[in-house]
Scaffold this motif. Structure first.
Motif, PDB file in Angstrom:
ATOM      1  N   ASP A  48       1.725 -33.030  -1.795  1.00  0.00           N
ATOM      2  CA  ASP A  48       2.663 -33.134  -0.672  1.00  0.00           C
ATOM      3  C   ASP A  48       4.119 -32.955  -1.088  1.00  0.00           C
ATOM      4  N   LEU A  49       4.413 -33.080  -2.371  1.00  0.00           N
ATOM      5  CA  LEU A  49       5.781 -32.986  -2.874  1.00  0.00           C
ATOM      6  C   LEU A  49       5.780 -32.084  -4.091  1.00  0.00           C
ATOM      7  N   LYS A  50       6.541 -31.001  -3.991  1.00  0.00           N
ATOM      8  CA  LYS A  50       6.625 -30.051  -5.095  1.00  0.00           C
ATOM      9  C   LYS A  50       8.067 -29.964  -5.551  1.00  0.00           C
ATOM     10  N   PRO A  51       8.294 -29.874  -6.855  1.00  0.00           N
ATOM     11  CA  PRO A  51       9.662 -29.860  -7.368  1.00  0.00           C
ATOM     12  C   PRO A  51      10.555 -28.785  -6.756  1.00  0.00           C
ATOM     13  N   ASP A  52      10.045 -27.584  -6.525  1.00  0.00           N
ATOM     14  CA  ASP A  52      10.877 -26.520  -5.995  1.00  0.00           C
ATOM     15  C   ASP A  52      11.341 -26.804  -4.562  1.00  0.00           C
ATOM     16  N   GLU A  53      10.711 -27.737  -3.870  1.00  0.00           N
ATOM     17  CA  GLU A  53      11.114 -28.066  -2.506  1.00  0.00           C
ATOM     18  C   GLU A  53      12.311 -29.008  -2.475  1.00  0.00           C
TER      19      GLU A  53
END
Length: 148
Positions: free
Chosen positions: A141-146
């Motif tokens: 649900d959480l990606k670094p690039d976001e």
């Protein structure tokens, strides 16, 4: 029992579950019943995901028992996030390198403690980061690039 060199893996597990157990349980994670690994300082919280994957929050404890060379050495632990899809990342690296949050001294950070009070604070800090970054990362649900 207040001295960090006297905190056994069993006592660490008790404090660990007291500090983070309820939050992890609310997210669907359960402490894996592995007494042999516990005795060696490894504690894993597991969650079966909807896609047949398993997410793991692993704590690795290193304690310094009474010995001449260990005098003054704090005990320490680190947290590793693992998913059976092949992802594996230390929590500190995920937070510092991947998300660019400079809340920890380095991407190779180990939480240290020399007494029970310091252990509780270190587990709380790590637990907050697991809940805020680790669990959403493991779930996809959480990606670094976001975040950039």
């Amino acid at each position: 029992m207040a001295d960090g060199s006297h905190i056994t893996p069993d006592y660490f597990r008790t404090i660990l579950v007291t500090v983070v157990g309820q939050a992890y349980a609310a997210a669907g994670y359960e402490l894996e019943e592995r007494p042999v690994q516990w005795a060696g300082g490894r504690f894993r919280f597991l969650k079966k995901m909807n896609n047949d994957l398993t997410a793991v929050i692993e704590y690795q404890l290193l304690t310094y028992v009474d010995s001449e060379w260990a005098v003054g050495q704090p005990s320490r632990f680190k947290v590793t996030l693992i998913c059976t899809d092949g992802r594996r990342r230390d929590l500190s690296a995920l937070v510092v390198e991947d998300f660019g949050v400079a809340i920890l001294p380095s991407a190779t950070h180990w939480w240290t403690f020399q007494n029970l009070d310091e252990l509780g604070k270190a587990l709380a800090e790590a637990g907050h980061l697991v809940v805020g970054y680790g669990i959403p990362w493991l779930a996809g649900d959480l990606k670094p690039d976001e975040t950039q």
